[in-house]
Design an enzyme around this catalytic site. Structure first.
Site, mmCIF file in Angstrom:
data_model
loop_
_atom_site.group_PDB
_atom_site.id
_atom_site.type_symbol
_atom_site.label_atom_id
_atom_site.label_comp_id
_atom_site.label_asym_id
_atom_site.label_seq_id
_atom_site.Cartn_x
_atom_site.Cartn_y
_atom_site.Cartn_z
ATOM 1 N N ASP A 15 38.979 53.747 13.261
ATOM 2 C CA ASP A 15 40.150 52.910 13.537
ATOM 3 C C ASP A 15 40.073 51.653 12.676
ATOM 4 O OD1 ASP A 15 42.132 51.288 14.432
ATOM 5 O OD2 ASP A 15 41.578 51.345 16.547
ATOM 6 N N LYS B 189 48.660 46.992 10.961
ATOM 7 C CA LYS B 189 48.626 45.591 10.537
ATOM 8 C C LYS B 189 48.986 45.400 9.051
ATOM 9 C CE LYS B 189 46.308 44.226 14.662
ATOM 10 N NZ LYS B 189 45.258 44.803 15.463
ATOM 11 N N TYR C 178 38.815 47.805 20.763
ATOM 12 C CA TYR C 178 40.200 47.956 21.225
ATOM 13 C C TYR C 178 40.918 48.878 20.260
ATOM 14 C CZ TYR C 178 45.038 46.787 22.411
ATOM 15 O OH TYR C 178 46.362 46.845 22.775
HETATM 16 C C1 PLP Z 1 45.584 45.796 16.701
HETATM 17 C C2 PLP Z 1 44.758 46.990 16.836
HETATM 18 C C3 PLP Z 1 45.273 48.176 17.400
HETATM 19 C C4 PLP Z 1 46.618 48.257 18.033
HETATM 20 O O1 PLP Z 1 47.657 48.057 17.140
HETATM 21 P P1 PLP Z 1 49.108 47.653 17.704
HETATM 22 O O2 PLP Z 1 49.963 47.662 16.500
HETATM 23 O O3 PLP Z 1 48.943 46.307 18.348
HETATM 24 O O4 PLP Z 1 49.488 48.685 18.702
HETATM 25 C C5 PLP Z 1 44.464 49.303 17.374
HETATM 26 N N1 PLP Z 1 43.222 49.263 16.867
HETATM 27 C C6 PLP Z 1 42.703 48.128 16.336
HETATM 28 C C7 PLP Z 1 41.331 48.160 15.767
HETATM 29 C C8 PLP Z 1 43.444 46.955 16.332
HETATM 30 O O5 PLP Z 1 42.897 45.843 15.838
#
Ligand code: PLP
Length: 432
Positions: free
Chosen positions: A239, A267, A144
């Site tokens: 990511d 995060k 994701y």
């Molecule tokens: C949480 C997450 C996102 C999205 O971040 P948001 O701040 O919720 O838009 C993208 N990539 C990874 C790997 C994530 O865990």
């Protein structure tokens, strides 16, 4: 546990907010029941409006590395708020956080702050497309990267099918530029590049996927990925929105010796406020406006309140070796959980990395999305609700990662293991 006030409040919320929540997973859809409505948090605990206390392993889905309301971050936010929350003009705090990030994650030579992980990956893809002059991207099934159009795509049935949108409203033409393959599948990767390598702008990946539950890369996977992207002139986007400052202080790229072209963070970087970032090699990042032609902007990006929280969190993390401490704590917890599951006779695969872990209800190894989907979801539901009733707040889905914070005490860990022993016994009883 009594949840009457939460139940009433959630019904009221649904009158005004789609599904009663501002992000779908919070609704408990996949496990059933009504989510507790949270009133406050402190340290490792959260409290709902009925007055129930929970040990929290969600931690806002990752950001709260030091737990709820850590003094270091709270003080920084208060001080910053007194001076103004946003100016739309440059501040010293932006450079300070950028410097800190570039030092902690050396593959990032220049970095741009944004407000969410979604924004970070969306911008990273635009940058990769601008830099290479190509349209296609490759992603792994079950990873994701946020909810923007290009990445809201998983696989069809074949290993290398063209993207089909996961959501109505994503234009087919956009989804078709996204190629999806299974994680850990080097053969599929080679095949995709052999067929379409010169159309591919980038491969985007979670180096240690956390959004299908925590899945670890097979030996040689990252080396192959880096070699093939280099060979075809495609960029490698790491990511680390979840894994950054979580799997290790330098993120999963430091653990697996990955040298990405672009990295996305989110995060933890915001210390609990909305901050994310993308950055990478200077030559690539100089394409970003106003240094270069690729446009990307944000009214509240890099605002002083969010920067203060991020600086405070990352500084505390580094000075107190938080990631190392959490890794040891996580090993103890996971060891206890493994023993408890074994005693109950419940087959599980427990993966851990740094301060992240997932209990998969499966007798077989979990290496990709298909094997994660083969888990016993009914067993997970029983486990989840048993833990919740005992005051242990876990992510409400088999396909999420659990997080630990510096505020989790040895007593919290022992209580969690004891509660899990009971929950596994309930699973075993229901499975007879
Ligand atoms: C949480 C997450 C996102 C999205 O971040 P948001 O701040 O919720 O838009 C993208 N990539 C990874 C790997 C994530 O865990």
């Amino acid at each position: 546990m009594i949840h009457t006030q939460s139940e009433a409040a959630f019904t009221e919320a649904k009158n005004y907010i789609p599904g009663g929540v501002n992000s779908p997973v919070r609704s408990f859809r996949s496990v059933g029941g009504v989510p507790p409505i949270i009133a406050k948090g402190k340290g490792s605990k959260i409290y709902d409006i009925d007055g129930n206390e929970y040990i929290d392993y969600v931690l806002s889905y990752g950001p709260l590395l030091m737990g709820h309301v850590p003094d270091c971050v709270t003080e920084a936010i208060k001080t910053a708020a007194e001076k103004g929350t946003s100016y739309g003009a440059p501040t010293l705090a932006e450079t300070e956080l950028a410097k800190l990030v570039c030092r902690l994650v050396p593959s990032m030579e220049l970095v741009r702050m944004v407000n969410s992980g979604t924004e970070a990956t969306m911008s990273a893809l635009r940058l990769a497309r601008a830099y290479t002059g190509r349209d296609c991207i490759v992603k792994f099934v079950g990873c994701y990267h946020g909810h923007h159009d290009s990445l809201l795509v998983k696989a069809g049935s074949g290993a290398t099918t063209l993207g089909v949108p996961d959501s109505p409203g994503v234009p087919r033409a956009v989804a078709e530029t996204t190629i999806t393959i299974p994680f850990n599948d080097i053969e599929a990767l080679e095949q995709v590049f052999a067929e379409r390598g010169h159309e591919i702008a980038a491969v985007i990946m979670e180096p240690t996927p956390g959004n299908m539950g925590l899945v670890l890369p097979k030996e040689g996977f990252h080396e192959a990925l880096r070699a093939i992207t280099r060979k075809y002139g495609a960029l490698l986007i790491c990511d680390e929105v979840m894994s950054g400052f979580r799997s290790a202080q330098g993120g999963s790229q430091s653990l697996y010796d990955i040298d990405p072209d672009i990295t996305c963070l989110g995060k933890v970087i915001g210390g609990g406020l909305p901050v994310a970032a993308y950055g990478g090699r200077k030559e690539i990042m100089l394409q970003v406006s106003p240094a270069g032609p690729m446009y990307q902007a944000g009214t509240l990006s890099g605002n002083p309140l969010a920067m203060a929280a991020g600086i405070a969190a990352l500084t505390y993390m580094e000075e107190n070796k938080v990631c190392e401490k959490l890794e040891s704590l996580c090993a103890i917890l996971v060891g206890g959980l493994e023993k408890a599951a074994k005693t109950a006779g419940v087959p599980v695969q427990i993966h851990r990395l740094g301060s992240m872990f997932t209990v998969f209800f499966s007798a077989k190894p979990v290496t990709d999305f298909a094997s994660a989907c083969a888990c016993d979801l009914e067993a997970f539901k029983i486990y989840f609700h048993s833990m919740l009733e005992q005051g242990i707040y876990l992510p409400p889905s088999q396909f999420e990662t659990n997080f630990l914070s510096l505020a989790h005490s040895p007593e919290d860990i022992q209580k969690t293991i004891d509660c899990a022993a009971k929950a596994f016994a309930e699973v075993a009883a229901a499975r007879k």
